[in-house]
Design a protein around this motif. Sequence first.
Motif, PDB file in Angstrom:
ATOM      1  N   ARG A  40       0.829  -1.202   0.000  1.00 36.86           N
ATOM      2  CA  ARG A  40       0.000   0.000   0.000  1.00 36.86           C
ATOM      3  C   ARG A  40       0.868   1.258   0.000  1.00 36.86           C
ATOM      4  O   ARG A  40       0.663   2.168  -0.799  1.00 36.86           O
ATOM      5  N   ALA A  41       1.847   1.293   0.899  1.00 36.97           N
ATOM      6  CA  ALA A  41       2.681   2.487   1.011  1.00 36.97           C
ATOM      7  C   ALA A  41       3.508   2.728  -0.249  1.00 36.97           C
ATOM      8  O   ALA A  41       3.880   3.866  -0.545  1.00 36.97           O
ATOM      9  N   THR A  42       3.793   1.665  -1.010  1.00 42.72           N
ATOM     10  CA  THR A  42       4.596   1.802  -2.221  1.00 42.72           C
ATOM     11  C   THR A  42       3.759   2.048  -3.459  1.00 42.72           C
ATOM     12  O   THR A  42       4.276   2.067  -4.573  1.00 42.72           O
ATOM     13  N   LEU A  43       2.471   2.234  -3.276  1.00 47.72           N
ATOM     14  CA  LEU A  43       1.576   2.446  -4.413  1.00 47.72           C
ATOM     15  C   LEU A  43       1.439   3.928  -4.714  1.00 47.72           C
ATOM     16  O   LEU A  43       1.150   4.721  -3.827  1.00 47.72           O
ATOM     17  N   ASP A  44       1.659   4.293  -5.962  1.00 51.75           N
ATOM     18  CA  ASP A  44       1.501   5.682  -6.401  1.00 51.75           C
ATOM     19  C   ASP A  44       0.009   5.964  -6.519  1.00 51.75           C
ATOM     20  O   ASP A  44      -0.675   5.419  -7.378  1.00 51.75           O
TER      21      ASP A  44
END
Length: 275
Positions: free
Chosen positions: A269-273
């Motif tokens: 989630r945190a790495t999703l643009d």
Amino acid sequence: MLDDHLHLDRAGKGIEAVKDFVRSGGTHLLVCNKPSWHLDVEPETGADFRPVFETTRSLVAEASEVLPGRAWPVLGVHPALISRLIDDRGLAVSEARDLMMAGIDVAGELAASGDAVAIKSGRPHYDVEPAVWDASNAVLKHALEVAADADVAVQLHTEETEDLTAVADWATDRGLEPKRVVKHYSSGRLTGVTPSVMSQQSYLEKAVAAGEPFLMETDYVDDPDRPGMVMGPKTVPRRVNWLLEQGHEEAVERAHVETPRSVYGIDTRATLDRD
């Protein structure tokens, strides 16, 4: 949507395969290096595996530029190499074992530096002589130890089985949590370690029904002579959509958010643009 195990090759579709994945709704990839002989590398020392690993790392960096999320490398030595070393090159079983361990050591150095989230290892999925089986298990155990020292996971290529509790015990003995050992090419039900389930509907139905942590993969080979092998890069997103249509939102969350975080320490989630 994470594909837990696929290969990329500039001689194949390469980044175009990643674009196919993205167009179908995919966001994250774990890219496993191809077997060394597929890249015309016939290693004599552990250091000879390094170009194989660097090729994968380069492709991962390019894939991350295309993905709405990102890609991570899985680096190691394919277990079938032992047969090539013994049968084709005439190495003694102990020499083949030691060379493969040396390749695992190089992968471990890269993983310890943050350049991989998992070590690739395993044992032959076909019949071999007892001495070769024992040597392969020694390599596998070494990979578990290297992964524990580097604080990364292990992806295993093994025989078809639904029970790897012995391997789980080996991992525990070496300081690696069994949940951080992943059986690549799982058929959906597995005891001992985490299954990475081939994205066939029947396999996924078994994984969902089990209610346990699991991952999804295609084992896409990216071979121009075998297009679509084993499954094409569009498969995971399509199967995720099918699972959602069946009302399996919790299973999708488990496979694409919770299990990747628990096994690899990655945050999809945190790495999703989100722009």
